[in-house]
Design a protein around this motif. Structure first.
Motif, PDB file in Angstrom:
ATOM      1  N   GLU A 204       0.861  -1.181   0.000  1.00  0.00           N
ATOM      2  CA  GLU A 204       0.000   0.000   0.000  1.00  0.00           C
ATOM      3  C   GLU A 204       0.899   1.234   0.000  1.00  0.00           C
ATOM      4  N   TYR A 205       0.537   2.202  -0.831  1.00  0.00           N
ATOM      5  CA  TYR A 205       1.397   3.365  -1.024  1.00  0.00           C
ATOM      6  C   TYR A 205       0.766   4.610  -0.419  1.00  0.00           C
ATOM      7  N   ASN A 206       1.549   5.325   0.412  1.00  0.00           N
ATOM      8  CA  ASN A 206       1.138   6.613   0.969  1.00  0.00           C
ATOM      9  C   ASN A 206       1.902   7.687   0.210  1.00  0.00           C
ATOM     10  N   SER A 207       1.214   8.381  -0.699  1.00  0.00           N
ATOM     11  CA  SER A 207       1.888   9.347  -1.553  1.00  0.00           C
ATOM     12  C   SER A 207       2.343  10.590  -0.803  1.00  0.00           C
ATOM     13  N   GLU A 208       1.707  10.889   0.330  1.00  0.00           N
ATOM     14  CA  GLU A 208       2.070  12.092   1.082  1.00  0.00           C
ATOM     15  C   GLU A 208       3.461  11.975   1.688  1.00  0.00           C
ATOM     16  N   ILE A 209       3.825  10.775   2.100  1.00  0.00           N
ATOM     17  CA  ILE A 209       5.150  10.588   2.712  1.00  0.00           C
ATOM     18  C   ILE A 209       6.028   9.666   1.876  1.00  0.00           C
ATOM     19  N   ASP A 210       5.571   9.325   0.658  1.00  0.00           N
ATOM     20  CA  ASP A 210       6.341   8.485  -0.258  1.00  0.00           C
ATOM     21  C   ASP A 210       6.785   7.193   0.422  1.00  0.00           C
ATOM     22  N   LEU A 211       5.806   6.430   0.923  1.00  0.00           N
ATOM     23  CA  LEU A 211       6.120   5.217   1.677  1.00  0.00           C
ATOM     24  C   LEU A 211       5.278   4.051   1.178  1.00  0.00           C
ATOM     25  N   HIS A 212       5.947   2.956   0.822  1.00  0.00           N
ATOM     26  CA  HIS A 212       5.280   1.712   0.468  1.00  0.00           C
ATOM     27  C   HIS A 212       5.305   0.793   1.687  1.00  0.00           C
ATOM     28  N   THR A 213       4.141   0.311   2.097  1.00  0.00           N
ATOM     29  CA  THR A 213       4.030  -0.562   3.265  1.00  0.00           C
ATOM     30  C   THR A 213       3.589  -1.953   2.833  1.00  0.00           C
ATOM     31  N   LYS A 214       4.350  -2.961   3.218  1.00  0.00           N
ATOM     32  CA  LYS A 214       4.000  -4.346   2.886  1.00  0.00           C
ATOM     33  C   LYS A 214       2.834  -4.807   3.749  1.00  0.00           C
ATOM     34  N   VAL A 215       1.792  -5.363   3.111  1.00  0.00           N
ATOM     35  CA  VAL A 215       0.606  -5.820   3.839  1.00  0.00           C
ATOM     36  C   VAL A 215       0.270  -7.248   3.427  1.00  0.00           C
ATOM     37  N   LEU A 216      -0.223  -8.017   4.377  1.00  0.00           N
ATOM     38  CA  LEU A 216      -0.654  -9.385   4.105  1.00  0.00           C
ATOM     39  C   LEU A 216      -1.875  -9.341   3.181  1.00  0.00           C
ATOM     40  N   THR A 217      -1.853 -10.169   2.150  1.00  0.00           N
ATOM     41  CA  THR A 217      -2.906 -10.142   1.140  1.00  0.00           C
ATOM     42  C   THR A 217      -3.381 -11.566   0.855  1.00  0.00           C
ATOM     43  N   TYR A 218      -4.684 -11.692   0.589  1.00  0.00           N
ATOM     44  CA  TYR A 218      -5.292 -12.987   0.311  1.00  0.00           C
ATOM     45  C   TYR A 218      -5.559 -13.106  -1.183  1.00  0.00           C
ATOM     46  N   PHE A 219      -5.205 -14.256  -1.761  1.00  0.00           N
ATOM     47  CA  PHE A 219      -5.330 -14.478  -3.188  1.00  0.00           C
ATOM     48  C   PHE A 219      -6.215 -15.680  -3.469  1.00  0.00           C
ATOM     49  N   ILE A 220      -7.008 -15.582  -4.524  1.00  0.00           N
ATOM     50  CA  ILE A 220      -7.775 -16.701  -5.059  1.00  0.00           C
ATOM     51  C   ILE A 220      -7.463 -16.789  -6.543  1.00  0.00           C
ATOM     52  N   VAL A 221      -7.091 -17.998  -7.007  1.00  0.00           N
ATOM     53  CA  VAL A 221      -6.645 -18.183  -8.385  1.00  0.00           C
ATOM     54  C   VAL A 221      -7.363 -19.365  -9.023  1.00  0.00           C
ATOM     55  N   GLY A 222      -7.784 -19.168 -10.263  1.00  0.00           N
ATOM     56  CA  GLY A 222      -8.264 -20.260 -11.103  1.00  0.00           C
ATOM     57  C   GLY A 222      -9.553 -20.913 -10.646  1.00  0.00           C
ATOM     58  N   GLY A 223      -9.702 -22.186 -11.026  1.00  0.00           N
ATOM     59  CA  GLY A 223     -10.888 -22.947 -10.673  1.00  0.00           C
ATOM     60  C   GLY A 223     -11.806 -23.178 -11.863  1.00  0.00           C
ATOM     61  N   TRP A 224     -12.794 -24.055 -11.666  1.00  0.00           N
ATOM     62  CA  TRP A 224     -13.804 -24.390 -12.672  1.00  0.00           C
ATOM     63  C   TRP A 224     -15.062 -23.581 -12.378  1.00  0.00           C
ATOM     64  N   ASP A 225     -15.508 -22.782 -13.369  1.00  0.00           N
ATOM     65  CA  ASP A 225     -16.651 -21.899 -13.124  1.00  0.00           C
ATOM     66  C   ASP A 225     -17.979 -22.469 -13.608  1.00  0.00           C
ATOM     67  N   GLY A 226     -17.980 -23.757 -13.914  1.00  0.00           N
ATOM     68  CA  GLY A 226     -19.203 -24.406 -14.384  1.00  0.00           C
ATOM     69  C   GLY A 226     -19.239 -24.573 -15.881  1.00  0.00           C
ATOM     70  N   GLU A 227     -18.436 -23.794 -16.598  1.00  0.00           N
ATOM     71  CA  GLU A 227     -18.380 -23.876 -18.054  1.00  0.00           C
ATOM     72  C   GLU A 227     -16.963 -24.083 -18.569  1.00  0.00           C
ATOM     73  N   LYS A 228     -16.012 -23.515 -17.880  1.00  0.00           N
ATOM     74  CA  LYS A 228     -14.625 -23.575 -18.356  1.00  0.00           C
ATOM     75  C   LYS A 228     -13.664 -23.516 -17.184  1.00  0.00           C
ATOM     76  N   MET A 229     -12.421 -23.926 -17.458  1.00  0.00           N
ATOM     77  CA  MET A 229     -11.347 -23.777 -16.496  1.00  0.00           C
ATOM     78  C   MET A 229     -10.803 -22.353 -16.614  1.00  0.00           C
ATOM     79  N   THR A 230     -10.440 -21.746 -15.491  1.00  0.00           N
ATOM     80  CA  THR A 230     -10.007 -20.345 -15.497  1.00  0.00           C
ATOM     81  C   THR A 230      -8.589 -20.210 -14.949  1.00  0.00           C
ATOM     82  N   ASN A 231      -7.986 -19.066 -15.246  1.00  0.00           N
ATOM     83  CA  ASN A 231      -6.711 -18.718 -14.609  1.00  0.00           C
ATOM     84  C   ASN A 231      -6.721 -17.254 -14.182  1.00  0.00           C
ATOM     85  N   ASP A 232      -7.916 -16.766 -13.823  1.00  0.00           N
ATOM     86  CA  ASP A 232      -8.002 -15.396 -13.326  1.00  0.00           C
ATOM     87  C   ASP A 232      -7.590 -15.328 -11.861  1.00  0.00           C
ATOM     88  N   LEU A 233      -7.410 -14.116 -11.361  1.00  0.00           N
ATOM     89  CA  LEU A 233      -6.868 -13.908 -10.016  1.00  0.00           C
ATOM     90  C   LEU A 233      -7.654 -12.823  -9.302  1.00  0.00           C
TER      91      LEU A 233
END
Length: 516
Positions: free
Chosen positions: A377-406
């Motif tokens: 996350e970026y704070n433009s006022e103080i020019d600082l990037h802060t590392k934050v824990l993030t949750y990801f979901i990738v791919g899967g079968w959507d009922g019609e096709k296999m996906t690779n979206d994120l």
């Protein structure tokens, strides 16, 4: 006594004379040497046509190496051909700026006379931009190299690379089911072929795999494989629970833990208790199983809860609530797919992402990959990037096709973002759409050469508005630990088709040298 008085007066006169010959005191009592060539503060002047917060970019002043630079580079593509700078000094007689433009022409100007003049920094990597400070004595000088660093890649992009040496010696078209799990800093891949033979492969780095024992078992759903810290558990195709207490022998035996209950799925482990979905007289229930005490605690299951095809479980930790185990998506008992993210706090299961009321951008699917990693996350006022824990979901079968979206979020109870086709987070097309892959985050040492070596000076703003500098010490480590994402296997079809690949991913910014 008279002699001491005369001696004291003489000493005071001598000190005053000495100070007068070397420098002077300003009205606030700060002493300035006539030989001082220090640059006290340095920044870029405001220009929103270049960058909205250009004047907030932080610069390091390294007096020992006569180097001024921004450790956190500007975004890729930033135009640095016409940049004006803002610098403060102690008491210079003059300050000159020299630089070489893109055509090789040498340009020069007096900064004190034309402080708003722009500088072409496009050749600053070749040390072609200089600032010469001439002290008040007119003779002493120091020449600083000025650098405005710009990223050559999109710093916050998620970069993936296939590990070419990680191919596992299995017949890809003969695999019926597989699962990779982590045990004691090693990773074990279970692969069962269509004839029932189970092969075990072990790695510690995902580049080299060792073959383990081979055994024959009934047809297993290895996607249900779960480790509670002591034993392995897996469900057979006919819904029986098997357990193994020795990873080296793979002696799986049918377990009596379930009693009269029929196990449908294994969800994960919470505080060393095995979590499962079971049927009891055609009723679906959540089951919390304590293997040590041989007890099962049931909890009625919501109709919206998936009974299979959900992600591997992850742990959500918060300082305000109890830890939770979290799963995403899957297939419900009526056969429909869900986009819900569920959390269990040891007592109850609850939907975290408002999926039922349409509050989630994730489309319903099964077999998704879910993992935790990092974004910034970026704070433009103080020019600082802060590392934050993030949750990801990738791919899967959507009922019609296999996906690779994120999809990703920093707040499980908030909104999820989808990485569009041009997003730096999007998966490359080379990653085959898949379901049922396994993901791990492993810290690995990487060699890094930092721009800042040795002691540096950083400018700070004091309450009396005087720009002064503060000395900071840096360590000169040549390596640092970087977390990498490893995605193992998966199926490219709804009817299991093993993908014999391992992909390694990283957020580029995590690999950059530490900012001093």
């Amino acid at each position: 006594m008279e002699f001491l008085k005369k001696l004291t007066i003489l000493a005071v006169v001598s000190v005053v004379a000495l100070l007068s010959s070397c420098g002077n005191l300003d009205e606030e009592g700060i002493y300035y040497s006539k030989q001082n060539t220090m640059i006290c503060a340095f920044s870029l002047q405001k220009d929103t046509s270049v960058l909205s917060n250009l004047d907030s970019i932080f610069f390091t002043i390294d007096l020992d190496r006569s180097l001024i630079y921004n450790a956190d580079s500007l975004p890729k593509g930033t135009d640095i051909s016409k940049i004006a700078v803002k610098a403060t000094f102690m008491n210079p007689a003059n300050v000159y700026v020299n630089y070489e433009d893109e055509n090789g022409a040498i340009k020069s100007f007096s900064y004190l006379a034309t402080s708003h003049a722009t500088i072409d920094f496009r050749k600053c990597e070749e040390n072609k931009v200089k600032m010469k400070v001439i002290a008040a004595d007119g003779h002493t000088s120091q020449t600083y190299t000025l650098k405005v660093n710009v990223h050559k890649v999109v710093a916050d992009s998620l970069y993936w690379k296939k590990i070419e040496t990680a191919s596992i010696p299995v017949q890809q078209n003969n695999v019926a089911s597989s699962k990779c799990i982590s045990i004691d800093n090693a990773y074990y891949l279970f692969v069962q072929d269509k004839g029932g033979e189970v092969a075990l492969y072990r790695t510690t780095n995902f580049s080299e795999w060792e073959s383990g024992v081979n055994i024959t078992l009934p047809s297993m759903d290895w996607r249900t494989l779960t480790y509670d810290g002591t034993s392995l558990y897996v469900l057979s195709a006919d819904n029986k629970l098997y357990s193994c207490s020795d990873i080296n022998t793979l002696q799986f035996e049918e377990s009596a833990l379930m009693g009269r209950y029929i196990p449908i799925s294994l969800v994960g482990v919470y505080e060393n208790n095995l979590l499962a979905i079971v049927k009891d007289n055609e009723e679906y229930n959540h089951a919390t199983i304590n293997a040590t005490e041989q007890t099962i605690t049931l909890l009625p299951m919501n109709d919206e809860f998936p009974i299979k095809g959900f992600s591997q479980s992850i742990t959500f930790t918060s300082k305000w609530t109890r830890d939770q185990i979290v799963i995403a998506c899957g297939e419900k008992r009526d056969g429909s797919l869900t986009n819900a993210v569920w959390g269990f706090d040891g007592t109850n299961w609850a939907i975290l992402n408002n999926a039922v009321s349409g509050g989630s951008l994730i489309t319903p699917r099964s077999g998704v990959v879910m993992f935790t990693y990092y974004t910034y996350e970026y704070n433009s006022e103080i020019d600082l990037h802060t590392k934050v824990l993030t949750y990801f979901i990738v791919g899967g079968w959507d009922g019609e096709k296999m996906t690779n979206d994120l999809y990703y979020t920093t707040n499980l109870g908030g909104k999820w973002k989808k990485a569009g086709a041009t997003s730096p987070m999007a998966l490359p097309s080379a990653i085959v759409p898949r379901m049922g892959a396994d993901v791990f985050v492993l810290d690995s040492p990487v060699e890094i050469k930092s721009e800042a070596q040795g002691p540096v000076w950083r400018d700070i703003e004091l309450l009396n508005t005087k720009n002064i500098t503060k000395l900071m010490s840096l360590t000169n480590e040549e390596t640092q630990t970087v977390p990498f994402v490893y995605m193992v296997g998966g199926s490219s079809e709804l009817q299991y088709n093993f993908i014999n690949e391992v992909w390694k991913g990283v957020i580029w910014r995590l690999t950059f040298p530490p900012i001093p």
